[in-house]
Design a protein around this motif. Structure first.
Motif, PDB file in Angstrom:
ATOM      1  N   ASP A 247     -65.294  16.949 -25.000  1.00 58.13           N
ATOM      2  CA  ASP A 247     -64.481  17.258 -23.821  1.00 58.13           C
ATOM      3  C   ASP A 247     -65.114  16.685 -22.553  1.00 58.13           C
ATOM      4  OD1 ASP A 247     -62.107  18.831 -22.798  1.00 58.13           O
ATOM      5  OD2 ASP A 247     -63.715  19.731 -21.597  1.00 58.13           O
TER       6      ASP A 247
ATOM      7  N   TRP B 197     -61.443  10.407 -17.848  1.00 60.08           N
ATOM      8  CA  TRP B 197     -60.295  10.770 -17.006  1.00 60.08           C
ATOM      9  C   TRP B 197     -60.606  10.527 -15.537  1.00 60.08           C
ATOM     10  CZ3 TRP B 197     -55.341  11.647 -16.649  1.00 60.08           C
ATOM     11  CH2 TRP B 197     -54.826  12.442 -15.625  1.00 60.08           C
ATOM     12  N   ARG B 198     -61.807  10.933 -15.109  1.00 52.16           N
ATOM     13  CA  ARG B 198     -62.180  10.717 -13.709  1.00 52.16           C
ATOM     14  C   ARG B 198     -62.238   9.218 -13.385  1.00 52.16           C
ATOM     15  NH1 ARG B 198     -65.697  15.022 -14.962  1.00 52.16           N
ATOM     16  NH2 ARG B 198     -67.407  13.564 -15.357  1.00 52.16           N
TER      17      ARG B 198
ATOM     18  N   ARG C  87     -55.438  16.741 -16.530  1.00 57.88           N
ATOM     19  CA  ARG C  87     -55.315  15.845 -17.673  1.00 57.88           C
ATOM     20  C   ARG C  87     -54.325  16.377 -18.701  1.00 57.88           C
ATOM     21  NH1 ARG C  87     -60.344  16.271 -19.937  1.00 57.88           N
ATOM     22  NH2 ARG C  87     -59.834  16.735 -22.093  1.00 57.88           N
TER      23      ARG C  87
ATOM     24  N   ALA D  84     -63.398  14.079 -20.042  1.00 59.13           N
ATOM     25  CA  ALA D  84     -63.311  14.374 -18.612  1.00 59.13           C
ATOM     26  C   ALA D  84     -63.887  13.224 -17.785  1.00 59.13           C
ATOM     27  CB  ALA D  84     -64.045  15.673 -18.308  1.00 59.13           C
TER      28      ALA D  84
END
Length: 741
Positions: free
Chosen positions: A366, A373-374, A391, A370
């Protein structure tokens, strides 16, 4: 011990012993008949319960299968294997009652007690009563049996006034304890349930709180007392100790095989017995020990930090850059930034169930998603887009799963690691030992450790602490972490019908990954390193402990050197040290030799336990220019003249020659394979033999800084005779107590 058994008195009435033996035989026959009736009845009820169709309701099916399971367990507990006898003693009380003591409680059809379990409070006086404190006992009788046959008996009148009032006399015997001690050995440790002494009984029945240390020299019965304590605890609080399990850890596989029959003979087979090597991860080849100096490094708590950094170093490097595309925007993620994020995650890994490497796999995955995603949001915003804040629900994770570059990244990010592979890479130098040991081990110790691993073909027992530390840091792989642990040998309670199936799982305390024992026993505890203590302590974080050992028999040169330090290592503040000071194994003539060796090692001679008997045979010293041949000749002579077991104990470097010489003289004859053993002093620890041949004592003493302690172990293994074979002209420790031939 102050209450030693008195010599048996003379037979006061001719023929009284024969009458008593016949009466005891009749009672023993009745006990066996009753046990067989109860066992057969339980089996019949189990079969009948399984045949019941039930009404189909959950309650009816549940009651049927619980009933069947209950009767199956009862039938199993009434099935006894290779035990010497179900009954072994009798108490005649001052009130006129009669109580037979044995391995299990037996009640007859009318509800009268035929036999009381030795662990029951009512049987306590059988072990604790003395002439000074008779505890309401007029006469104590001990039976000597062979299978279902009563061979002999031994009486002790403890309360003369009560015995006179009741017309009780003592029937002659040969002294139950001394008779048991003089019996030849079979290669397996016997239980002492018929001859437990008062000081031993106090330890066996002690409350299971904190850490109980059973200290004492060779032959004091530490091991067998600890095993009887396990049987007592399982009887006293079965739900606690059988439900969560009892672990018994011994120093070697030879020791575990030697003691394996004691608990089953006492009616208990649910305790898990493992050698220290058995704590290594599955698949590890473990054999032998390192020198004390190398072992001190491998067992140091400094290796905790080394193991943590080794796990961090075991993960592969990340790609320099990773490309991912989502909703028309391509982001390039810098591998260095991801590596820094992973480094922070790895620093949080701890050897606990929830904090280990594999337990953090989901969180690590995860964290990677993350971070990606950033990175994508920044790229999308830079391209003029308006990325979502959350997300979830965007389809981003699905896109990551389909992206080839991300797939490669994820394989490197948090891969499944094997503890033996990580440890192997560390030992082989693929993981830089100097780098991961920086700040914990200095240069010379790093070099010593590297050299020890470089020349090794397999892991040693001294590596077990490091292997388990790495295994604990990693934890079980994600594919098996969630699998329930069930006992393959005990199917538990199965509820079945045409419409219903419910499985009530039974915890498999013998599973390699089990970590919640209710009680832990550690034998030869003086030889465990701090890192090995961490490995054992993980198996019982909330357990009570029985720690058994003798600091004078240490095979190590480093800490812990006190029992208080041991208790601290296993996380227990409360520690109660009790000592056994009577040697039941070793004849006084051999004890004199052992005392001289211990003095040479710098110990107080008073530390040697007092022997209760003499063998009438002085230990002998043989000189020879061909030690293996002389040892083989001596062993062959002993095997031909006597029953029992023979051990040849020599330095590790001479074992191959000793094996060759004995094989040349005895071949593969059953006498050799069943009654003769060849061991080094470390492997022989905790074992006992009728006759012992110690070869090259000077080499054993000079082998290491604890060589004299090893020689002390070797000369105290015999229950009957000791022969020392040395080269011509060499100095032999304890020579003044040996008869030269």
């Amino acid at each position: 011990m102050t209450d030693q058994p008195p010599l048996a008195p003379p037979d006061p009435v001719p023929g009284a012993k024969r009458v008593a033996l016949d009466a005891e035989q009749a009672h023993l026959d009745a006990v066996y008949e009753r046990v067989e009736t109860l066992r057969r009845r339980a089996e019949e009820r189990r079969v009948a319960a399984n045949r019941e169709p039930g009404s189909g309701t959950f309650q009816a099916v549940f009651e049927r299968d619980v009933t069947a399971h209950h009767h199956a367990v009862r039938a199993a507990r009434l099935t006894f294997g290779d035990v010497e006898s179900l009954a072994f003693g009798r108490l005649d009380t001052a009130d006129g009652d009669r109580l037979h003591v044995g391995r299990v409680s037996v009640i007859d059809e009318s509800g009268d007690v035929m036999l009381v379990d030795w662990r029951a409070p009512a049987a306590g006086a059988f072990y604790r009563a003395t002439a000074a404190r008779p505890l309401g006992v007029a006469r104590r009788r001990t039976l000597t049996t062979r299978g279902r046959q009563v061979d002999d008996l031994d009486d002790e009148v403890l309360d003369a006034d009560a015995a006179d009032r009741l017309g009780i006399t003592a029937v002659t015997g040969q002294g139950a304890l001394l008779a048991a001690l003089s019996r030849v050995r079979t290669g397996h440790l016997r239980d002492i349930v018929a001859t437990i002494q008062a000081d031993q009984d106090r330890i066996i029945r002690a409350p299971a709180t904190g850490t109980l240390v059973v200290a004492g020299g060779p032959g004091t019965g530490k091991t067998v007392v600890a095993l009887h304590r396990v049987a007592y605890l399982l009887y006293e609080d079965r739900e606690r100790f059988e439900g969560r399990g009892v672990l018994v850890v011994g120093p070697s596989r030879a020791f575990t095989e030697h003691t394996a029959r004691v608990l089953p003979a006492l009616g208990e087979d649910r305790a898990v017995q493992r050698p220290l090597a058995g704590l290594a991860p599955a698949g590890a080849e473990v054999a032998g020990w390192d020198t004390p100096e190398v072992a001190a490094i491998k067992g140091d708590l400094a290796l905790v930090g080394v193991c943590r950094r080794a796990v961090r170093a075991a993960v592969p490097p990340l790609p320099p850059a990773t490309r991912l595309t989502f909703e028309g925007t391509t982001a390039v993620v810098d591998g260095r930034r991801l590596s820094e994020a992973r480094r922070r995650l790895l620093q949080r890994v701890r050897p606990t169930a929830g904090g280990c490497y594999h337990a953090r796999s989901v969180a690590a995955d995860d964290a990677l998603r993350a971070a990606l995603w950033r990175a994508w949001r920044s790229a999308h915003r830079a391209a003029g887009g308006r990325p979502p804040e959350e997300r979830r629900g965007t389809g981003f994770d699905d896109a990551l799963d389909d992206a080839p570059h991300v797939t490669m990244l994820r394989r490197c990010w948090w891969p499944v690691l094997d503890p033996l592979e990580v440890a192997g890479r560390l030992a082989a130098g693929d993981i830089d030992l100097a780098q991961v040991a920086a700040g914990d081990l200095d240069g010379p110790r790093v070099a010593t450790l590297r050299d020890a691993w470089a020349g090794a073909q397999r892991w040693t027992v001294d590596d077990v602490g490091l292997l388990d530390e790495i295994a604990a840091l990693l934890g079980p792989p994600p594919t098996t972490a969630a699998e329930p642990r069930t006992d393959r040998d005990d199917p538990g309670i199965r509820l079945t019908s045409d419409r219903l199936r419910v499985d009530l799982e039974v915890t498999d305390v013998a599973a390699a990954g089990y970590r919640d024992f209710a009680h832990v026993v550690v034998d030869e505890a003086q030889d465990l390193s701090p890192l090995q203590w961490r490995a054992v302590a993980r198996r019982g974080p909330y357990a009570s402990w029985t720690v058994v050992g003798d600091l004078a028999q240490r095979s190590r040169v480093a800490e812990p050197a006190t029992w208080a330090a041991v208790a601290e290592l296993i996380g227990r503040r409360e520690v109660n040290v009790t000592r056994l000071s009577v040697n039941y194994r070793t004849p006084s003539e051999i004890v004199d030799v052992a005392r001289a060796v211990l003095v040479a090692a710098g110990h107080d001679p008073a530390a040697v336990p007092t022997s209760v008997r003499s063998a009438g045979e002085r230990p002998r010293l043989l000189r020879s220019d061909d030690l293996p041949e002389r040892a083989a000749e001596t062993a062959a002579d002993l095997l031909a003249r006597r029953e029992g077991t023979v051990a040849i104990i020599g330095p590790d470097g001479r074992l191959a020659d000793l094996e060759t010489a004995t094989h040349a003289r005895l071949g593969d004859h059953a006498e050799r394979t069943n009654r003769l053993r060849v061991h080094d002093p470390r492997t022989v620890k905790g074992l006992e033999f009728d006759d012992v041949i110690v070869v090259a004592p000077d080499e054993i003493a000079a082998a290491s800084s604890v060589g004299l302690h090893q020689l002390y172990v070797a000369v105290t293994r015999a229950t009957r005779s000791l022969t020392v074979i040395a080269a011509v002209g060499v100095e032999v420790p304890g020579v003044d107590e040996l008869a030269a031939e």
